[in-house]
Design a protein around this motif. Structure first.
Motif, PDB file in Angstrom:
ATOM      1  N   ASN A  76      16.386  -6.511  41.401  1.00  0.00           N
ATOM      2  CA  ASN A  76      17.571  -5.664  41.546  1.00  0.00           C
ATOM      3  C   ASN A  76      17.194  -4.187  41.567  1.00  0.00           C
ATOM      4  O   ASN A  76      17.729  -3.398  42.357  1.00  0.00           O
ATOM      5  CB  ASN A  76      18.568  -5.931  40.421  1.00  0.00           C
ATOM      6  CG  ASN A  76      19.911  -5.276  40.681  1.00  0.00           C
ATOM      7  OD1 ASN A  76      20.504  -5.437  41.750  1.00  0.00           O
ATOM      8  ND2 ASN A  76      20.406  -4.513  39.717  1.00  0.00           N
ATOM      9  N   ASP A 151      21.690 -14.383  46.445  1.00  0.00           N
ATOM     10  CA  ASP A 151      22.243 -14.322  45.090  1.00  0.00           C
ATOM     11  C   ASP A 151      22.212 -15.653  44.367  1.00  0.00           C
ATOM     12  O   ASP A 151      22.216 -15.686  43.130  1.00  0.00           O
ATOM     13  CB  ASP A 151      23.695 -13.811  45.138  1.00  0.00           C
ATOM     14  CG  ASP A 151      23.779 -12.373  45.605  1.00  0.00           C
ATOM     15  OD1 ASP A 151      22.778 -11.645  45.453  1.00  0.00           O
ATOM     16  OD2 ASP A 151      24.840 -11.987  46.143  1.00  0.00           O
ATOM     17  N   LYS A 249      17.483  -5.765  50.225  1.00  0.00           N
ATOM     18  CA  LYS A 249      17.705  -6.873  49.301  1.00  0.00           C
ATOM     19  C   LYS A 249      16.748  -8.025  49.569  1.00  0.00           C
ATOM     20  O   LYS A 249      16.193  -8.613  48.632  1.00  0.00           O
ATOM     21  CB  LYS A 249      19.154  -7.348  49.401  1.00  0.00           C
ATOM     22  CG  LYS A 249      19.573  -8.287  48.295  1.00  0.00           C
ATOM     23  CD  LYS A 249      21.081  -8.468  48.265  1.00  0.00           C
ATOM     24  CE  LYS A 249      21.520  -9.279  47.061  1.00  0.00           C
ATOM     25  NZ  LYS A 249      22.987  -9.375  46.957  1.00  0.00           N
TER      26      LYS A 249
END
Length: 291
Positions: A76, A151, A249
């Motif tokens: 993150n 995720d 990401k």
């Protein structure tokens, strides 16, 4: 007569004071041979910012890596660190922990002119106002669909590989446990708590009573395959002309799985990623662009 008496009194007081402050003879002889020197302060590392007018990004990172602005070892944190770099935002990084964060989580950005930290929910707005490169918006509906792969499936496999896979205990300890304390009791307690939290997170995500490593890794393979198909022969996801937040990401996982500085003993997840060369090449492009 009184004048002489006064002078004698003053001299007596001075001799008493000098007696209290006098350096013992052995030390005095030593200092004559080896006089005390005051050295100038050390210069900052060559890659440190020359000015302190840039914001500070607080992330999980070793103190040494922070000095050189290297990638964080936390996905993150690395995602947002990479995003700010892609946006051309000037900043420096420093090591921190969730407990030291005023927002309760890392990363956060602290501007030089304000004591109020900027949470990640405001990073895109900050980058738009302070960056030199405009980050283009990818199709939101498509992004949401593919973000769920990161995720859920990839993150769950990551949590298992780092926190629960016993061969990777040494790596987990080096990153998150050893820096916490020198106490063996504290380290064991921290390891126990981290593993329990990771297992609970995975079970909550899967909705199952037990963690199955094979299922997690197969889920990660399916997710990487879907991302590989999405990227295709393009340089960046969704056919964008420049990398964006989604690219950052994906990079936050692919880079850490391929980073040679992280000594993985259980290579299962890394080997799965390497089945998709275009994802590896995507990681290399961002790394070369940002670092």
């Amino acid at each position: 007569m009184s004048s002489n008496t006064s002078g004698t009194t003053i001299n007596t007081k001075q001799s008493k004071i000098s007696g209290w402050l006098a350096i013992p003879a052995p030390l005095a002889r030593l200092f004559k041979k080896f006089p005390l020197l005051t050295y100038p302060p050390n210069e900052l590392p060559a890659r440190s910012p020359s000015a302190r007018d840039v914001p500070t990004l607080y992330v999980f990172i070793s103190d040494r890596d922070a000095l050189y602005g290297l990638p964080s070892f936390n996905p993150n944190c690395l995602k947002w660190q990479t995003f700010l770099k892609l946006a051309g935002v000037a900043f420096r990084v420093t090591s921190s922990t969730n407990h030291a964060s005023p927002t309760g989580a890392l990363p956060f950005l602290l501007p030089p002119s304000s004591p109020k930290p900027i949470p990640t929910s405001q990073f895109e707005e900050y980058a738009a106002e302070n960056g030199i490169t405009k980050i283009l918006d990818a199709p939101s509906l498509r992004v949401e669909a593919y973000e769920s792969l990161l995720d859920d499936r990839i993150r769950n496999a990551w949590l298992y590989a780092l926190y629960l896979s016993r061969p990777n205990t040494a790596l987990l300890s080096r990153l998150y446990i050893t820096p916490v304390s020198a106490s063996l009791v504290v380290r064991k307690t921290t390891l126990y708590n981290l593993r329990n939290a990771a297992e609970a997170d995975i079970l909550r995500s899967l909705g199952t009573p037990v963690v199955n490593a094979g299922t997690l890794y197969e889920g990660a393979r399916d997710a990487f395959e879907a991302l590989s198909v999405l990227l295709g022969d393009d340089d960046w996801f969704f056919g964008m002309v420049r990398p964006g937040l989604f690219d950052a990401k994906v990079f936050s996982y692919t880079h850490l799985l391929l980073d040679e500085r992280l000594v993985w003993e259980d290579w299962t997840l890394t080997e799965i990623l390497m089945e998709f060369p275009n994802l590896v090449a995507h990681r290399d492009r961002i790394f070369e662009s940002c670092w």
